[in-house]
Design an enzyme around this catalytic site. Structure first.
Site, mmCIF file in Angstrom:
data_model
loop_
_atom_site.group_PDB
_atom_site.id
_atom_site.type_symbol
_atom_site.label_atom_id
_atom_site.label_comp_id
_atom_site.label_asym_id
_atom_site.label_seq_id
_atom_site.Cartn_x
_atom_site.Cartn_y
_atom_site.Cartn_z
ATOM 1 N N CYS A 33 0.807 -1.218 0.000
ATOM 2 C CA CYS A 33 0.000 0.000 0.000
ATOM 3 C C CYS A 33 0.836 1.262 0.000
ATOM 4 O O CYS A 33 0.515 2.233 -0.702
ATOM 5 C CB CYS A 33 -0.965 0.004 1.185
ATOM 6 N N HIS B 24 -1.718 1.268 7.264
ATOM 7 C CA HIS B 24 -2.209 1.249 5.883
ATOM 8 C C HIS B 24 -2.328 2.681 5.371
ATOM 9 O O HIS B 24 -2.641 3.600 6.134
ATOM 10 C CB HIS B 24 -3.576 0.556 5.823
ATOM 11 N N ASP C 23 -8.359 3.093 -3.332
ATOM 12 C CA ASP C 23 -7.350 2.263 -2.678
ATOM 13 C C ASP C 23 -6.961 1.103 -3.585
ATOM 14 O O ASP C 23 -7.676 0.102 -3.670
ATOM 15 C CB ASP C 23 -7.907 1.742 -1.346
#
Length: 278
Positions: free
Chosen positions: A76, A114, A128
């Site tokens: 991420c 995250h 995302d």
């Protein structure tokens, strides 16, 4: 706004070619969805650098070199950083958000594990491409439920400018993260990025993970176990050799795995640790 992090080597045309996307005509919601799906279909989520004891790149230039020039994927902190830079370059208003994946006590003990994005158009959207492939379209930041391929997804307001995202497969337990809609504290994100790449408690240190989403099909390689998930069901396969792992990397995840013999030994040792050798 998204941090450009001294992106002197960023090349929009090469990035769009890497993800198989046409040059956008305008920065609208439809284009944002097309870019999201294209990215997920061509760039895998993967933690191979962490598994090999390398520190994953943090700057846009270094991530660009790895993902675009090197044909790799990332996690991420890499993928959403790079994608956010692309969106900003195309004229979108992008904000980096701190999120807390719900994994036991991680929300309380390890906040900022995250990174996701907020994109503001006529409304605000959660974007995302770094959560492994369950979010294939911009999700309006408003309470609601929906279906995204094999996943049921839900967004809920938990107060104080914070929201929760959940994905569920069939009758399984929900899995997701909490996130704040205000710009992230970059110091918190960077500290957690470093810890997740080094500390023994990190799931990325403990387990090899690769994921890729194409349409309604979601592929996951976790250690030696390859999972194929669709709206009609799930199948798994246990890999038996480094050669088989390398072939899965090429044929499913469209990349050459670095140091595949080392990756295989780590995955095999971890499998034995968790499940035994019998």
């Amino acid at each position: 706004m998204v941090s450009e992090r001294q992106a002197t080597g960023f090349d929009r045309a090469r990035y769009l070619d890497r993800i198989g996307a046409a040059v956008p005509v305008c920065a609208d919601l439809a284009t944002l969805g097309e870019l999201t799906r294209a990215h997920l279909a061509h760039v895998p989520f993967e933690n191979l650098d962490v598994q090999l004891g390398r520190e994953p790149p943090a700057t846009v230039d270094a991530i660009f070199a790895k993902v675009v020039e090197g044909g790799r994927g990332g996690w991420c902190f890499e993928l959403n950083t790079l994608f956010g830079r692309l969106l900003a370059d195309l004229g979108y208003r992008v904000t980096r958000l701190k999120a807390d994946v719900r994994r036991g006590g991680d929300i309380a003990d390890r906040p900022g594990n995250h990174l996701c994005l907020r994109v503001d158009l006529d409304r605000s959207y959660l974007v995302d491409i770094g959560f492994g492939g369950s979010i294939t379209a911009p999700v309006e930041i408003a309470e609601g439920v929906g279906v995204d391929g094999p996943y049921a997804v839900q967004l809920a307001d938990i107060g104080g400018g914070c929201w929760t995202f959940d994905e569920t497969v069939g009758d399984g337990a929900p899995f997701g993260f909490d996130f704040a809609t205000e710009p992230a504290d970059e110091g918190v994100l960077d500290a957690m990025r470093l810890a997740l790449g080094r500390e023994d408690w990190s799931p990325f240190v403990q387990n090899l993970v690769m994921q890729l989403r194409r349409g309604d099909v979601h592929w996951t390689l976790r250690g030696r176990v390859l999972t194929h998930l669709t709206p009609t069901g799930k199948t798994t396969r246990l890999l038996g050799s480094a050669d088989e792992m390398a072939a899965v990397g090429r044929e499913i995840f469209a990349m050459e795995l670095p140091e595949v013999d080392r990756l295989w030994r780590r995955a095999a040792d971890r499998h034995d640790q968790l499940f035994g050798t019998g």
